[in-house]
Design a protein around this motif. Structure first.
Motif, PDB file in Angstrom:
ATOM      1  N   ALA A 143      18.744  39.376  30.622  1.00 52.18           N
ATOM      2  CA  ALA A 143      19.239  38.060  30.221  1.00 52.18           C
ATOM      3  C   ALA A 143      19.494  37.957  28.717  1.00 52.18           C
ATOM      4  CB  ALA A 143      18.260  36.980  30.678  1.00 52.18           C
ATOM      5  N   VAL A 144      18.540  38.371  27.890  1.00 52.99           N
ATOM      6  CA  VAL A 144      18.738  38.291  26.447  1.00 52.99           C
ATOM      7  C   VAL A 144      19.895  39.189  26.020  1.00 52.99           C
ATOM      8  CG1 VAL A 144      17.726  38.871  24.202  1.00 52.99           C
ATOM      9  CG2 VAL A 144      16.399  37.578  25.862  1.00 52.99           C
ATOM     10  N   ARG A 145      19.951  40.384  26.568  1.00 48.87           N
ATOM     11  CA  ARG A 145      21.014  41.311  26.183  1.00 48.87           C
ATOM     12  C   ARG A 145      22.387  40.780  26.587  1.00 48.87           C
ATOM     13  NH1 ARG A 145      20.260  47.422  27.925  1.00 48.87           N
ATOM     14  NH2 ARG A 145      20.511  46.524  30.000  1.00 48.87           N
ATOM     15  N   GLU A 146      22.481  40.212  27.786  1.00 49.09           N
ATOM     16  CA  GLU A 146      23.763  39.677  28.240  1.00 49.09           C
ATOM     17  C   GLU A 146      24.175  38.454  27.435  1.00 49.09           C
ATOM     18  OE1 GLU A 146      26.081  40.622  30.632  1.00 49.09           O
ATOM     19  OE2 GLU A 146      24.973  42.506  30.523  1.00 49.09           O
ATOM     20  N   LEU A 147      23.236  37.551  27.212  1.00 51.99           N
ATOM     21  CA  LEU A 147      23.571  36.327  26.496  1.00 51.99           C
ATOM     22  C   LEU A 147      23.876  36.609  25.031  1.00 51.99           C
ATOM     23  CD1 LEU A 147      23.950  33.365  27.151  1.00 51.99           C
ATOM     24  CD2 LEU A 147      21.561  32.973  26.551  1.00 51.99           C
ATOM     25  N   SER A 148      23.279  37.673  24.485  1.00 58.30           N
ATOM     26  CA  SER A 148      23.538  38.032  23.085  1.00 58.30           C
ATOM     27  C   SER A 148      24.959  38.539  22.874  1.00 58.30           C
ATOM     28  CB  SER A 148      22.538  39.102  22.618  1.00 58.30           C
ATOM     29  OG  SER A 148      21.231  38.583  22.564  1.00 58.30           O
ATOM     30  N   LYS A 149      25.677  38.818  23.957  1.00 58.60           N
ATOM     31  CA  LYS A 149      27.074  39.228  23.834  1.00 58.60           C
ATOM     32  C   LYS A 149      27.979  38.060  23.458  1.00 58.60           C
ATOM     33  CE  LYS A 149      26.712  42.922  27.299  1.00 58.60           C
ATOM     34  NZ  LYS A 149      27.179  43.407  28.618  1.00 58.60           N
ATOM     35  N   ILE A 150      27.522  36.838  23.727  1.00 56.86           N
ATOM     36  CA  ILE A 150      28.379  35.674  23.505  1.00 56.86           C
ATOM     37  C   ILE A 150      27.775  34.668  22.534  1.00 56.86           C
ATOM     38  CG2 ILE A 150      29.559  35.863  25.725  1.00 56.86           C
ATOM     39  CD1 ILE A 150      27.692  33.790  26.864  1.00 56.86           C
ATOM     40  N   THR A 151      26.562  34.921  22.067  1.00 59.28           N
ATOM     41  CA  THR A 151      25.957  34.023  21.083  1.00 59.28           C
ATOM     42  C   THR A 151      24.985  34.817  20.225  1.00 59.28           C
ATOM     43  OG1 THR A 151      24.806  31.907  20.774  1.00 59.28           O
ATOM     44  CG2 THR A 151      23.990  33.343  22.530  1.00 59.28           C
ATOM     45  N   LYS A 152      24.493  34.225  19.159  1.00 56.69           N
ATOM     46  CA  LYS A 152      23.554  34.909  18.277  1.00 56.69           C
ATOM     47  C   LYS A 152      22.249  35.188  19.015  1.00 56.69           C
ATOM     48  CE  LYS A 152      25.364  32.944  13.974  1.00 56.69           C
ATOM     49  NZ  LYS A 152      25.047  32.152  12.751  1.00 56.69           N
ATOM     50  N   PRO A 153      21.619  36.337  18.693  1.00 56.20           N
ATOM     51  CA  PRO A 153      20.387  36.708  19.395  1.00 56.20           C
ATOM     52  C   PRO A 153      19.312  35.633  19.377  1.00 56.20           C
ATOM     53  CG  PRO A 153      21.177  38.552  18.119  1.00 56.20           C
ATOM     54  CD  PRO A 153      22.057  37.389  17.761  1.00 56.20           C
ATOM     55  N   PHE A 154      19.145  34.930  18.243  1.00 55.44           N
ATOM     56  CA  PHE A 154      18.121  33.895  18.194  1.00 55.44           C
ATOM     57  C   PHE A 154      18.409  32.794  19.209  1.00 55.44           C
ATOM     58  CE2 PHE A 154      16.777  29.711  16.557  1.00 55.44           C
ATOM     59  CZ  PHE A 154      15.411  29.881  16.677  1.00 55.44           C
ATOM     60  N   TYR A 155      19.639  32.325  19.238  1.00 50.45           N
ATOM     61  CA  TYR A 155      20.000  31.297  20.212  1.00 50.45           C
ATOM     62  C   TYR A 155      19.823  31.808  21.634  1.00 50.45           C
ATOM     63  CZ  TYR A 155      22.158  29.073  16.136  1.00 50.45           C
ATOM     64  OH  TYR A 155      22.387  28.503  14.907  1.00 50.45           O
ATOM     65  N   ALA A 156      20.187  33.080  21.830  1.00 50.82           N
ATOM     66  CA  ALA A 156      20.037  33.674  23.164  1.00 50.82           C
ATOM     67  C   ALA A 156      18.577  33.655  23.602  1.00 50.82           C
ATOM     68  CB  ALA A 156      20.576  35.106  23.171  1.00 50.82           C
ATOM     69  N   THR A 157      17.677  34.031  22.697  1.00 55.02           N
ATOM     70  CA  THR A 157      16.257  34.073  23.070  1.00 55.02           C
ATOM     71  C   THR A 157      15.718  32.684  23.387  1.00 55.02           C
ATOM     72  OG1 THR A 157      15.495  33.885  20.762  1.00 55.02           O
ATOM     73  CG2 THR A 157      15.857  36.104  21.642  1.00 55.02           C
ATOM     74  N   GLN A 158      16.176  31.680  22.644  1.00 51.23           N
ATOM     75  CA  GLN A 158      15.655  30.338  22.869  1.00 51.23           C
ATOM     76  C   GLN A 158      16.201  29.731  24.160  1.00 51.23           C
ATOM     77  OE1 GLN A 158      12.987  29.319  20.665  1.00 51.23           O
ATOM     78  NE2 GLN A 158      13.437  31.506  20.684  1.00 51.23           N
ATOM     79  N   ILE A 159      17.445  30.041  24.478  1.00 47.85           N
ATOM     80  CA  ILE A 159      17.994  29.603  25.762  1.00 47.85           C
ATOM     81  C   ILE A 159      17.245  30.269  26.908  1.00 47.85           C
ATOM     82  CG2 ILE A 159      20.034  29.670  27.263  1.00 47.85           C
ATOM     83  CD1 ILE A 159      21.735  29.427  24.689  1.00 47.85           C
ATOM     84  N   ILE A 160      17.026  31.571  26.775  1.00 47.50           N
ATOM     85  CA  ILE A 160      16.312  32.307  27.817  1.00 47.50           C
ATOM     86  C   ILE A 160      14.880  31.792  27.935  1.00 47.50           C
ATOM     87  CG2 ILE A 160      15.458  34.556  28.552  1.00 47.50           C
ATOM     88  CD1 ILE A 160      18.535  34.067  28.760  1.00 47.50           C
ATOM     89  N   GLY A 161      14.218  31.553  26.805  1.00 49.49           N
ATOM     90  CA  GLY A 161      12.859  31.029  26.840  1.00 49.49           C
ATOM     91  C   GLY A 161      12.791  29.673  27.518  1.00 49.49           C
ATOM     92  N   PHE A 162      13.807  28.833  27.287  1.00 53.35           N
ATOM     93  CA  PHE A 162      13.859  27.523  27.915  1.00 53.35           C
ATOM     94  C   PHE A 162      14.027  27.656  29.430  1.00 53.35           C
ATOM     95  CE2 PHE A 162      15.967  23.656  29.356  1.00 53.35           C
ATOM     96  CZ  PHE A 162      15.216  22.674  28.738  1.00 53.35           C
ATOM     97  N   VAL A 163      14.948  28.513  29.854  1.00 55.69           N
ATOM     98  CA  VAL A 163      15.170  28.711  31.290  1.00 55.69           C
ATOM     99  C   VAL A 163      13.956  29.388  31.931  1.00 55.69           C
ATOM    100  CG1 VAL A 163      16.637  29.829  33.025  1.00 55.69           C
ATOM    101  CG2 VAL A 163      17.666  28.813  30.988  1.00 55.69           C
ATOM    102  N   TRP A 164      13.343  30.301  31.207  1.00 57.45           N
ATOM    103  CA  TRP A 164      12.125  30.967  31.669  1.00 57.45           C
ATOM    104  C   TRP A 164      11.051  29.917  31.955  1.00 57.45           C
ATOM    105  CZ3 TRP A 164      10.074  35.737  28.442  1.00 57.45           C
ATOM    106  CH2 TRP A 164       9.168  36.472  29.220  1.00 57.45           C
ATOM    107  N   SER A 165      10.932  28.929  31.074  1.00 55.99           N
ATOM    108  CA  SER A 165       9.976  27.836  31.276  1.00 55.99           C
ATOM    109  C   SER A 165      10.343  27.004  32.497  1.00 55.99           C
ATOM    110  CB  SER A 165       9.926  26.945  30.034  1.00 55.99           C
ATOM    111  OG  SER A 165       9.602  27.682  28.876  1.00 55.99           O
ATOM    112  N   LEU A 166      11.647  26.745  32.669  1.00 56.93           N
ATOM    113  CA  LEU A 166      12.098  26.007  33.849  1.00 56.93           C
ATOM    114  C   LEU A 166      11.727  26.752  35.122  1.00 56.93           C
ATOM    115  CD1 LEU A 166      15.662  24.732  32.833  1.00 56.93           C
ATOM    116  CD2 LEU A 166      13.535  23.417  32.939  1.00 56.93           C
TER     117      LEU A 166
END
Length: 269
Positions: A143-166
């Protein structure tokens, strides 16, 4: 024509489709558990494997067998500097000790620091390792690797962390398969901090094993040390806040880098 359009849609929005379906899947599984249709043991472990099977199904459709192999390749990388293994082993545990020290000073009760480590059984330890393994492959390696293709790694990690919490939220709601009585907003901070730290370690080592170590020790520290909610009203909250804030410091000084040619997380020079 319709099938082709659906395939193109799935490939284009693959990561977003996964991030929507992953929490929904656990919601369905948790609902079945709440109705007594799933027993405790199959629920506690099965939700992780259901998440993995969902990912494998999506990746099989979009990338084929080679895509599935790529999911697990980081787990073969183990020849990294020993400092990263040591860092993974000590990071969360150190924050746990900092948390207990803050609680002791704030409350004026130093006896809090006089605790015995809770040593989990081998069976439970293996469960924690398996959950961390699946978490590394799903949330970081994919997830982080895929999302980092379209946004900055920091934003990717926070989006993933949010969904991970969900994804965790339904289990927290029914209080099954999680540490009892987890407060919700510290859980979100904790998982966003975890996603950030895992990505940092991954970017510096490209090793799924190192990520497995740091994530396992986050889970293990909540068991070894008296920092879960039943240890005090604010203990877990302080731990989650510290973990998140320290992650931000590491993000500032050691931001993950993206290789513009292959869009993979690579070590910084």
């Amino acid at each position: 024509m319709i099938v082709t359009d659906m395939m193109n849609f799935l490939k284009k929005y693959e990561i977003w489709i996964f991030l929507v379906l992953a929490p929904l899947l656990n919601f369905v599984i948790t609902y079945l558990k709440s109705k007594g249709l799933i027993e405790f043991f199959p629920y506690t472990n099965g939700r992780f494997y259901a998440l993995m099977f969902l990912l494998l199904f999506i990746v099989k459709i979009t990338k084929g067998n080679e895509g599935i192999k790529n999911l697990f390749r980081p787990m073969l990388v183990w020849k990294v500097h020993p400092k990263w293994y040591l860092f993974g082993l000590l990071f969360a545990f150190t924050i746990g000790l900092m948390t207990l020290s803050i609680v002791a000073v704030y409350s004026g009760d130093m006896s809090i620091l006089n605790f015995e480590l809770y040593i989990p059984t081998l069976k439970f330890t293996l469960f924690l390792l398996s959950w961390a393994f699946l978490g590394e492959v799903v949330w970081i390696g994919y997830a982080v690797r895929e999302l980092s293709k379209i946004t900055k790694p920091f934003y990717a990690t926070q989006i993933i962390g949010f969904v991970w919490s969900l994804w965790w939220l339904p289990s927290v709601y029914i209080n099954v398969g999680v540490i009892e009585d987890l407060p919700v907003w510290p859980l979100f901070l904790n998982m966003m901090g975890a996603a950030g730290m895992c990505a940092i370690v991954y970017s510096k080592t490209k090793s799924g094993i190192c990520v497995l170590v740091i994530q396992s020790m986050l889970n293990m520290s909540l068991v070894l040390l008296p920092i879960s909610p039943d240890a005090g009203d604010h203990t877990y909250t302080i731990f989650a806040v510290l973990y998140f804030l320290i992650m931000l410091v590491f993000m500032y000084f050691m931001p993950p880098k993206i290789n513009e040619t292959n869009t993979k997380l690579v070590p910084s020079k």
